[in-house]
Write a protein that holds these residues in place. Structure first.
Motif, PDB file in Angstrom:
ATOM      1  N   ARG A   7       6.566  60.715  70.340  1.00 48.38           N
ATOM      2  CA  ARG A   7       5.869  61.308  69.213  1.00 48.38           C
ATOM      3  C   ARG A   7       4.721  60.398  68.794  1.00 48.38           C
ATOM      4  N   VAL A   8       3.552  60.990  68.617  1.00 52.35           N
ATOM      5  CA  VAL A   8       2.384  60.231  68.181  1.00 52.35           C
ATOM      6  C   VAL A   8       1.898  60.802  66.853  1.00 52.35           C
ATOM      7  N   ILE A   9       1.376  59.935  66.004  1.00 52.12           N
ATOM      8  CA  ILE A   9       0.900  60.350  64.684  1.00 52.12           C
ATOM      9  C   ILE A   9      -0.481  60.978  64.828  1.00 52.12           C
ATOM     10  N   VAL A  10      -0.660  62.153  64.235  1.00 50.95           N
ATOM     11  CA  VAL A  10      -1.951  62.830  64.270  1.00 50.95           C
ATOM     12  C   VAL A  10      -2.575  62.947  62.877  1.00 50.95           C
ATOM     13  N   LYS A  11      -1.763  62.779  61.816  1.00 48.21           N
ATOM     14  CA  LYS A  11      -2.285  62.833  60.455  1.00 48.21           C
ATOM     15  C   LYS A  11      -1.560  61.803  59.600  1.00 48.21           C
ATOM     16  N   GLY A  12      -2.337  61.057  58.796  1.00 44.86           N
ATOM     17  CA  GLY A  12      -1.770  59.987  57.979  1.00 44.86           C
ATOM     18  C   GLY A  12      -1.915  58.627  58.606  1.00 44.86           C
ATOM     19  N   LEU A  13      -2.810  58.509  59.584  1.00 43.95           N
ATOM     20  CA  LEU A  13      -2.982  57.237  60.299  1.00 43.95           C
ATOM     21  C   LEU A  13      -3.503  56.134  59.388  1.00 43.95           C
ATOM     22  N   GLN A  14      -4.300  56.516  58.369  1.00 42.14           N
ATOM     23  CA  GLN A  14      -4.879  55.503  57.490  1.00 42.14           C
ATOM     24  C   GLN A  14      -3.843  54.877  56.553  1.00 42.14           C
ATOM     25  N   LYS A  15      -2.664  55.495  56.441  1.00 40.36           N
ATOM     26  CA  LYS A  15      -1.673  55.040  55.468  1.00 40.36           C
ATOM     27  C   LYS A  15      -0.477  54.341  56.110  1.00 40.36           C
ATOM     28  N   VAL A  16      -0.526  54.104  57.398  1.00 40.40           N
ATOM     29  CA  VAL A  16       0.597  53.476  58.083  1.00 40.40           C
ATOM     30  C   VAL A  16       0.126  52.227  58.804  1.00 40.40           C
ATOM     31  N   HIS A  17       1.100  51.397  59.178  1.00 39.76           N
ATOM     32  CA  HIS A  17       0.822  50.198  59.943  1.00 39.76           C
ATOM     33  C   HIS A  17       2.003  49.938  60.858  1.00 39.76           C
ATOM     34  N   PRO A  18       1.835  49.128  61.884  1.00 41.35           N
ATOM     35  CA  PRO A  18       2.955  48.860  62.784  1.00 41.35           C
ATOM     36  C   PRO A  18       4.180  48.327  62.045  1.00 41.35           C
ATOM     37  N   ASP A  19       5.357  48.746  62.494  1.00 40.84           N
ATOM     38  CA  ASP A  19       6.672  48.376  61.963  1.00 40.84           C
ATOM     39  C   ASP A  19       7.004  49.077  60.658  1.00 40.84           C
ATOM     40  N   ALA A  20       6.112  49.924  60.144  1.00 38.47           N
ATOM     41  CA  ALA A  20       6.427  50.673  58.930  1.00 38.47           C
ATOM     42  C   ALA A  20       7.362  51.830  59.279  1.00 38.47           C
ATOM     43  N   VAL A  21       8.216  52.193  58.305  1.00 36.93           N
ATOM     44  CA  VAL A  21       9.104  53.337  58.454  1.00 36.93           C
ATOM     45  C   VAL A  21       8.446  54.532  57.779  1.00 36.93           C
ATOM     46  N   VAL A  22       8.410  55.655  58.473  1.00 40.49           N
ATOM     47  CA  VAL A  22       7.705  56.837  57.980  1.00 40.49           C
ATOM     48  C   VAL A  22       8.646  58.027  57.954  1.00 40.49           C
ATOM     49  N   SER A  23       8.165  59.076  57.290  1.00 39.93           N
ATOM     50  CA  SER A  23       8.877  60.361  57.264  1.00 39.93           C
ATOM     51  C   SER A  23       8.059  61.355  58.082  1.00 39.93           C
ATOM     52  N   PRO A  24       8.411  61.549  59.373  1.00 39.02           N
ATOM     53  CA  PRO A  24       7.561  62.374  60.248  1.00 39.02           C
ATOM     54  C   PRO A  24       7.841  63.866  60.084  1.00 39.02           C
ATOM     55  N   HIS A  25       6.771  64.616  60.218  1.00 42.88           N
ATOM     56  CA  HIS A  25       6.868  66.072  60.249  1.00 42.88           C
ATOM     57  C   HIS A  25       6.193  66.529  61.525  1.00 42.88           C
ATOM     58  N   GLU A  26       6.949  67.138  62.420  1.00 44.87           N
ATOM     59  CA  GLU A  26       6.444  67.510  63.742  1.00 44.87           C
ATOM     60  C   GLU A  26       5.630  68.794  63.665  1.00 44.87           C
ATOM     61  N   ILE A  27       4.457  68.789  64.321  1.00 43.60           N
ATOM     62  CA  ILE A  27       3.580  69.972  64.336  1.00 43.60           C
ATOM     63  C   ILE A  27       3.270  70.309  65.778  1.00 43.60           C
ATOM     64  N   SER A  28       2.674  71.485  65.954  1.00 40.43           N
ATOM     65  CA  SER A  28       2.320  71.954  67.293  1.00 40.43           C
ATOM     66  C   SER A  28       0.941  71.465  67.683  1.00 40.43           C
ATOM     67  N   ALA A  29       0.586  71.699  68.947  1.00 42.53           N
ATOM     68  CA  ALA A  29      -0.737  71.292  69.430  1.00 42.53           C
ATOM     69  C   ALA A  29      -1.836  72.044  68.718  1.00 42.53           C
ATOM     70  N   GLU A  30      -1.626  73.325  68.452  1.00 45.27           N
ATOM     71  CA  GLU A  30      -2.639  74.124  67.747  1.00 45.27           C
ATOM     72  C   GLU A  30      -2.863  73.600  66.335  1.00 45.27           C
ATOM     73  N   GLN A  31      -1.785  73.217  65.653  1.00 45.15           N
ATOM     74  CA  GLN A  31      -1.928  72.674  64.308  1.00 45.15           C
ATOM     75  C   GLN A  31      -2.651  71.337  64.321  1.00 45.15           C
ATOM     76  N   SER A  32      -2.436  70.540  65.355  1.00 43.78           N
ATOM     77  CA  SER A  32      -3.122  69.242  65.420  1.00 43.78           C
ATOM     78  C   SER A  32      -4.615  69.420  65.590  1.00 43.78           C
ATOM     79  N   VAL A  33      -5.036  70.495  66.281  1.00 42.82           N
ATOM     80  CA  VAL A  33      -6.466  70.760  66.446  1.00 42.82           C
ATOM     81  C   VAL A  33      -7.077  71.130  65.113  1.00 42.82           C
ATOM     82  N   VAL A  34      -6.366  71.975  64.325  1.00 39.76           N
ATOM     83  CA  VAL A  34      -6.860  72.378  63.024  1.00 39.76           C
ATOM     84  C   VAL A  34      -7.003  71.187  62.100  1.00 39.76           C
ATOM     85  N   GLU A  35      -6.000  70.308  62.173  1.00 39.53           N
ATOM     86  CA  GLU A  35      -6.066  69.139  61.309  1.00 39.53           C
ATOM     87  C   GLU A  35      -7.228  68.261  61.689  1.00 39.53           C
TER      88      GLU A  35
END
Length: 386
Positions: free
Chosen positions: A358-386
């Motif tokens: 899983r790779v992050i497509v939204k919220g990259l500016q608010k995370v850093h390595p070793d941080a724990v996140v709450s992921p929400h999985e989206i589709s490829a089409e949604q990633s294009v829209v974002e």
């Protein structure tokens, strides 16, 4: 008695205050509430069948184009075509005033006939003199003079023929004809306009539109790769050449398939590219010279391709690509990757990622390595829209 009551009241108040102070001193400050994990949107990678193709910007060029200029000077007396219509090779387009050229032709023809008559008379006389000189009835000098006169007359005949042919050419030039099949554009010359021989401004332009060329700029390393893949049979072919499809300026697909037919023999040292030329069918005249298009060269299918959305890919100070990966414990890791070509809105992953990650497509500016996140999985089409 009153004094005793006052003393008791003071003692009680002091005891109450002391107890309050002791109780407040025993209470500990509560720790701050722990911040919840940062919410991010992730895309799960999956191997898939990926159509491999190279997309190249190109410009449409005419297959043939003739700029028509008058070969003789004169006044246009008629125009026999409609602007924007298709014309055939040899079709009459303009008529230049013919009278002076017809007169010049007739004059040249008369001079030729006169020269031929003179030559015939000299030849007959020379024939008689040949017999007389053998009988010594005339001198050798007279015979030689007549021989020179005969040859001079023959030369005048040749000159007359050349003059007549030149006059015939100019006479024919008064009929301005289409040199090729194609579509004729607009004209600024109408009846009554004086035109001059070999003028700089064409009086009409005929363009052949079917087939038509598309010139594309290709990086030298891509050219080497395409030729290698073509030799290996990995590229779709049309005949012996690589097949090419087009994307029109409005984003739609051109319904016909062409072929790469020519490449320049030198690479531009300034850009590191060379021009390749595709030949496209254009029966409906949809492609016009000067139009910008995108040419696609199909290179086969990768059955185990891995694509990552372009929005997920970042670059470090050395311009090396990397992504933020979320593991099974929802922990963020920085992962360097190697990417290939673009496929739509994604990058082809050559190394660094595997199926199911899983790779992050939204919220990259608010995370850093070793941080724990709450992921929400989206589709490829949604990633294009974002």
């Amino acid at each position: 008695m009153l004094a005793r009551s006052s003393w008791l009241l003071r003692c009680g108040t002091a005891a109450f205050l002391s107890g309050t102070i002791l109780l407040s001193g025993c209470q500990k400050k509560a720790p701050p509430a722990k911040a919840p994990p940062q919410k991010v949107e992730v895309y799960r990678l999956h191997t898939q069948s990926v159509t491999m193709e190279t997309s190249l910007p190109g410009r449409v060029e005419a297959y043939e184009q003739a700029q028509i200029r008058p070969q003789v000077s004169g006044v246009i007396v008629s125009r026999s075509f409609e602007e924007g219509a298709d014309v055939k090779a040899g079709q009459s387009l303009y008529q230049i005033y013919i009278a002076p050229f017809q007169a010049a032709y007739d004059q040249a023809k008369g001079r030729l006939m006169e020269a031929q008559a003179s030559a015939q008379r000299a030849e007959q006389q020379l024939k008689r003199y040949r017999e007389l000189v053998q009988a010594r009835a005339v001198s050798q000098q007279d015979y030689d003079n007549l021989l020179a006169t005969t040859r001079q007359a023959q030369a005048q005949v040749m000159q007359g023929k050349a003059a007549l042919e030149s006059a015939a050419v100019n006479l024919n030039y008064t009929h301005v004809k289409a040199p090729i099949d194609g579509r004729i554009g607009r004209t600024l010359y109408t009846e009554g306009t004086l035109v001059t021989a070999n003028q700089s401004m064409p009086i009409a332009v005929v363009t052949r539109l079917d087939p038509i060329y598309v010139d594309v700029n290709l990086a030298s390393e891509d050219m080497i790769r395409l030729r290698r893949e073509l030799a290996q049979g990995r590229i779709e072919r049309q005949g012996n050449d690589a097949a090419v499809s087009l994307e029109l300026p409005d984003g739609s697909s051109y319904g016909q398939t062409g072929r790469l037919a020519l490449s320049e023999v030198t690479v531009d040292p300034a850009t590191g590219t060379l021009v390749m030329r595709a030949v496209m069918p254009n029966a409906d005249r949809l492609l016009l010279p000067g139009m910008f298009v995108h040419a696609h060269v199909h290179e086969g299918v990768d059955p185990h391709g891995l694509l990552v959305p372009q929005v997920a890919v970042q670059r470090n100070s050395k311009s090396d690509p990397y992504v933020m990966v979320v593991d099974q414990d929802n922990k963020v890791h920085l992962r360097s990757i190697t990417i290939g070509r673009t496929v739509g809105s994604s990058w082809q992953v050559m190394s660094g990622l595997s199926d199911g990650e899983r790779v992050i497509v939204k919220g990259l500016q608010k995370v850093h390595p070793d941080a724990v996140v709450s992921p929400h999985e989206i589709s490829a089409e949604q990633s294009v829209v974002e």
